[in-house]
Design an enzyme around this catalytic site. Structure first.
Site, short mmCIF file in Angstrom:
data_model
loop_
_atom_site.label_atom_id
_atom_site.label_comp_id
_atom_site.label_asym_id
_atom_site.label_seq_id
_atom_site.Cartn_x
_atom_site.Cartn_y
_atom_site.Cartn_z
N HIS A 160 1.34 -1.06 0.35
CA HIS A 160 -0.01 0.08 -0.23
C HIS A 160 0.64 1.94 -0.10
CE1 HIS A 160 1.20 0.96 4.73
NE2 HIS A 160 0.37 -0.19 4.22
N CYS A 173 2.73 -4.90 6.82
CA CYS A 173 2.33 -4.43 5.12
C CYS A 173 4.13 -3.87 4.56
CB CYS A 173 1.47 -3.17 5.48
SG CYS A 173 -0.24 -4.29 5.68
#
Length: 255
Positions: free
Chosen positions: A215, A231
């Protein structure tokens, strides 16, 4: 001392002494003639000229390249263009002060060293790099931030789907660690301060959500560091670029 040959007089001071190893006039003239013939032949290799010397006469332009030329891509250009401010999805993304980002972490085209098929996303945790493998031996490389110790995942999976300006919902265990996040337990809407940034790619393995994402992030200064909750984060301008290049089910390899 060696005796001089019969009929010769000793040299005077300053005269050179001929020895048995001197070159004859005939030898010198023969050598000069040979050089003249070669000069007349010029660069030609026909008619038994330089070919007799067995020289390599390969023209440089006829050599095959070791690998295909680096691809030309309109989205990989100067950093001031790639990291300029822009309006996207109704949000005004600020420019990134790229001079404060290490050059190796800026978007660029490199020789692919992953050995993976084109379209594969390879995240190298130790390097803090993400590679999108291209046809012809290239890869687009992006600098990334990764999970801190205890929050890292590795393996083979795929991108199941993606979202633009996604909603972020902190998992219960994160809310337990950071109670102030309880206000977002139903989800934080997409926006400039959203931790998922401008785009998110959702990683699934064997049809199940791994909970890990690739992301964007408004925290451009975190690229190259290990500080996320597992992440893989990119500069917002970079995730927009990556998102535009992937399609459903892209393979993902995290090593």
């Amino acid at each position: 001392m060696r005796e001089l040959p019969q009929g010769l007089t000793p040299p005077r001071n300053g005269d050179a002494i001929e020895t048995d190893h001197h070159l004859s006039r005939r030898a010198i003239l023969s050598g000069a003639g040979a050089l003249a013939l070669l000069s007349a032949a010029g660069c030609s290799t026909s008619g038994g000229g330089l070919s007799a010397l067995e020289l390599d006469d390969t023209v440089t332009g006829s050599l095959r390249p070791i690998r295909p030329s680096i691809s030309v891509d309109k989205h990989i250009t100067s950093p001031d263009v790639m990291y300029a401010g822009l309006t996207d999805g109704g949000f005004n993304l600020p420019e990134v002060p790229y001079l404060k980002v290490k050059p190796e972490f800026r978007r660029q085209i490199v020789v692919d060293t992953t050995g993976e098929a084109p379209g594969t996303i390879v995240v190298h945790l130790q390097e803090r790099m993400l590679y999108l493998v291209q046809p012809g031996g290239d890869a687009i490389r992006y600098g990334v931030g990764i999970g801190k110790d205890g929050f890292r995942w590795s393996g083979r999976a795929n991108i199941q789907y993606g979202r633009e300006w996604p909603t972020w919902t902190p998992p219960p265990e994160m809310i337990a660690r950071k109670p102030e996040l309880v206000k977002w337990q139903a989800g934080q809407p997409g926006g400039l301060t959203n931790p998922l940034g401008a785009r998110a790619l959702y990683i699934y393995q064997d049809g199940k959500d791994t909970g890990y994402r690739i992301h964007g992030s408004p925290e451009w200064w975190s690229i190259g560091q290990a500080m996320s909750s597992g992440c893989v984060r990119l500069i917002n301008q970079d995730i927009i670029d990556l998102y535009s290049r992937v399609s459903k089910k892209n393979p993902v390899v995290v090593v």
